[in-house]
Design an enzyme around this catalytic site. Sequence first.
Site, short mmCIF file in Angstrom:
data_model
loop_
_atom_site.label_atom_id
_atom_site.label_comp_id
_atom_site.label_asym_id
_atom_site.label_seq_id
_atom_site.Cartn_x
_atom_site.Cartn_y
_atom_site.Cartn_z
N ASP A 86 28.56 5.68 -24.95
CA ASP A 86 28.76 5.58 -23.51
C ASP A 86 27.59 4.81 -22.87
OD1 ASP A 86 30.41 6.57 -21.22
OD2 ASP A 86 28.55 7.59 -20.64
N GLU B 27 29.97 0.91 -25.51
CA GLU B 27 30.60 0.61 -24.23
C GLU B 27 29.64 -0.34 -23.52
OE1 GLU B 27 32.12 2.42 -19.98
OE2 GLU B 27 30.27 3.09 -20.89
O1 TEU Z 1 31.50 4.56 -17.89
C1 TEU Z 1 30.48 3.71 -17.45
C2 TEU Z 1 30.87 2.87 -16.29
O2 TEU Z 1 30.17 1.95 -15.95
C3 TEU Z 1 32.13 3.28 -15.59
O3 TEU Z 1 31.77 4.56 -15.20
C4 TEU Z 1 32.60 2.65 -14.34
O4 TEU Z 1 31.57 2.16 -13.57
C5 TEU Z 1 33.36 3.70 -13.54
O5 TEU Z 1 34.43 4.17 -14.34
C6 TEU Z 1 33.92 3.18 -12.24
O6 TEU Z 1 34.67 4.18 -11.63
C7 TEU Z 1 31.22 5.60 -18.75
C8 TEU Z 1 32.46 6.44 -18.99
O7 TEU Z 1 33.44 5.65 -19.59
C9 TEU Z 1 32.91 7.04 -17.70
O8 TEU Z 1 34.10 7.80 -17.86
C10 TEU Z 1 31.80 7.94 -17.20
O9 TEU Z 1 32.15 8.45 -15.93
C11 TEU Z 1 30.48 7.18 -17.10
O10 TEU Z 1 30.20 6.44 -18.26
C12 TEU Z 1 29.34 8.16 -16.95
O11 TEU Z 1 29.13 8.84 -18.14
#
Ligand code: TEU
Length: 447
Positions: A182, A229
Amino acid sequence: MGRLIYQVYPRSFADSNGDGIGDLRGVASKLDHLAWLGVDAIWSSPTFPSPNVDWGYDVSDYRDVHPELGTLDDLDTLIAEARTRDIDVWLDLVPNHTSDKHDWFDDRPEYYVWSTEIPNDWKSIFTGDSAWEYDAQRKLYYLHQFAPEQPDLDWWNVDVRGEFAQILRYWFDRGVAGFRIDVAHGLIKDSELRDGVRYMRERPEVHDIFREWQAIAHEYDPKPTLMGETYVTLANLPPYFQNLDLAQNFEFTNAEFEFDQLRPIVEKTLATLPAGATPLWFASNHDVSRLATRWAYGDEARARAALFLILTLPGDAILFQGDEIALEDGEVPDDCITDLADPPRDPERTPLPWTRSGKEWVEPWLPLENTKRNVEDQRADPDSTLNFVRDVIAQRKQFSDESYETLESVTGVWAYRRGDKTCLLNMTGDIAGHEGQTLQPWQGLIL
Ligand code: TEU
Ligand code: CA
């Protein structure tokens, strides 16, 4: 190369005990189906204990399973059962931040990023306000790129690195075959906390962390996979392949499903990735509107075109649960919204319909309104999207190691060579032709 990775969002995949929450036994119960589909690896969204402020992306214990999802035994069983079907299980590691309810936040404050005053202009992705929260007890501000309940870890601290080295080994020892990482681009921050988002994310030192993790992965055979990610531009993506096996390509995902947008992105991706790197394609996940809605506007023919593309490009592909039946975003009334983000991400997180009656979901945690596209009906129908996807997955194995070459065609028809196969994709709603071959609107063909 050519793996089919299937993202499970466990709370909404399959519920084994009728409490309305999908769980690990539910995932295990569907392994035969996933094997039938041709899945090589399951990546599950977080399975760890969590207060669920951000639905598992706020971890309070990295060595256990969330009680709502099952037990460690259930996870061990899932891994073992998947193994007998040649399916790997990857977990979702959240190393950028913990939950504020993690013991470390009380016991090991030095694991986090603190400042006596708000030191810079960094903003929280969720609140839009300062990423610094005042802790009245400690009389210090702590950093949170996401919600205040998700304090960022200090990756300059060698003890934090040591903790995660142990966490990786703990899961690899249990047979976990990979991690999705993540916020992989955001783990380490500028040591001087300078102004500007470029000092909060995408710091070059992050690659040292992944070098260490890759060395740990190499202690195991088969070597587990590390997938980042990596929410960065395509221009900034190549360095992540130094030490990660897979780096998610959001420029592709976030583009529109338009020939003129996607083909240049694919060509640029293939031209700029380092030699030997495995490209990775996906259009849906738990954060973004499902491809059947966002790319296809509900049109099933258009969804099949998107699936065809993802599954016939070189490299690995990820399907998010439901993509295989062209599942659209769920309808979630305002009073049922559970997500903290704005706009909320609930529509892409609604339960997977296994049957037309939907009776397998009893009072699910998010509403299941539309079961028109469901697994049971589509398995029984040889002309369904599900059987189409299964067929393309089977066919892709024949050319998974072949390179990609764009072929000339008419506007709107994407033609490419993969070894001795030719892929033709009509990315228009009109009948089109390629060298005497007629293509129906949105039709994909492997010749
Ligand atoms: O996502 C990182 C991220 O940049 C996204 O959160 C994006 O900005 C966001 O979905 C916009 O609404 C990861 C995970 O995939 C996400 O589900 C988490 O909320 C986030 O990290 C925090 O851990
Ligand atoms: Ca359950």
